[in-house]
Write an enzyme that holds these catalytic residues in place. Structure first.
Site, PDB file in Angstrom:
ATOM      1  N   PHE A   1      -5.575  -2.259  -2.059  1.00  0.00           N
ATOM      2  CA  PHE A   1      -4.199  -1.890  -2.397  1.00  0.00           C
ATOM      3  C   PHE A   1      -4.074  -0.368  -2.524  1.00  0.00           C
ATOM      4  CE2 PHE A   1      -4.940  -6.184  -3.924  1.00  0.00           C
ATOM      5  CZ  PHE A   1      -3.890  -6.877  -3.337  1.00  0.00           C
ATOM      6  N   HIS A   2      -4.593   0.307  -1.524  1.00  0.00           N
ATOM      7  CA  HIS A   2      -4.449   1.760  -1.470  1.00  0.00           C
ATOM      8  C   HIS A   2      -4.701   2.226  -0.040  1.00  0.00           C
ATOM      9  CE1 HIS A   2      -8.805   1.110  -2.456  1.00  0.00           C
ATOM     10  NE2 HIS A   2      -8.886   1.858  -1.383  1.00  0.00           N
ATOM     11  N   ALA A   3      -4.399   3.500   0.200  1.00  0.00           N
ATOM     12  CA  ALA A   3      -4.722   4.147   1.475  1.00  0.00           C
ATOM     13  C   ALA A   3      -5.492   5.421   1.156  1.00  0.00           C
ATOM     14  CB  ALA A   3      -3.438   4.488   2.230  1.00  0.00           C
TER      15      ALA A   3
ATOM     16  N   ARG B   1      -5.001  -0.627   2.834  1.00  0.00           N
ATOM     17  CA  ARG B   1      -5.953  -1.731   2.992  1.00  0.00           C
ATOM     18  C   ARG B   1      -5.939  -2.649   1.785  1.00  0.00           C
ATOM     19  NH1 ARG B   1      -9.719   2.519   3.179  1.00  0.00           N
ATOM     20  NH2 ARG B   1      -7.969   3.330   4.367  1.00  0.00           N
TER      21      ARG B   1
END
Ligand code: T46
Length: 137
Positions: free
Chosen positions: A52-54, A99
């Site tokens: 839950f981040h890029a 992702r």
């Protein structure tokens, strides 16, 4: 022209023999960058999702060396996912992909090779901020 897939899988050379398996990730082979950090994700509880981040700059190669996990990538427009369940395949993730990791098997070990040291400033952990980031760059 066909739209390129977000999922970039590379073959990890297998050098096992009658004694058992041996997989190799090396520069010039499966690794397109020099590794400055490796970490592995293991023991993730059933039903828990991660990611839950890029990343703004980081490049990584993810290899599921045991068990399985489903990894999804979102580039701000499209989302694609892949089931990683083999130490013979690696997923390359460049910068600019949101992702998420889902459906970890209890025995999953996800090995990650990264081209930079850990830097929290490289993370975008808010999905709306990520979408603004990709549409402004
Ligand atoms: C990614 C996906 C695939 C560190 O101190 N050093 C490290 O090298 C890493 C990776 C994490 N951490 C700390 C930061 C957090 O306090 O460990 C904690 C858990 O990290 P995070 O919640 O970011 O973990 P995941 O599994 O959600 O994401 C990880 C990576 O952080 C990320 O870069 O692409 O795996």
């Amino acid at each position: 022209m066909a739209t390129p897939s977000l999922i970039q899988l590379v073959d990890i050379p297998q050098r096992g023999d009658a004694r058992g398996g041996l997989s190799v990730a090396e520069i010039g082979g499966a690794l397109p960058f020099p590794v400055r950090r490796a970490y592995w994700i293991h023991g993730t509880h059933v039903g828990v999702s991660r990611g839950f981040h890029a990343h703004k700059k980081l490049r990584q190669l993810c290899v599921c060396v045991a068990g399985s996990v489903r990894l999804s990538l979102f580039d701000g427009r499209r989302e694609e996912s892949v089931l990683l369940n083999s130490s013979a395949k690696g997923l390359l993730i460049g910068p600019g992909f949101w992702r998420e990791m889902h459906d970890f098997s209890p025995d999953c070990v996800l090995m990650v090779f990264a081209d930079a040291e850990y830097d929290e400033a490289d993370y975008i952990r808010d999905r709306d901020q990520f979408i603004r980031h990709v549409h402004s760059s």
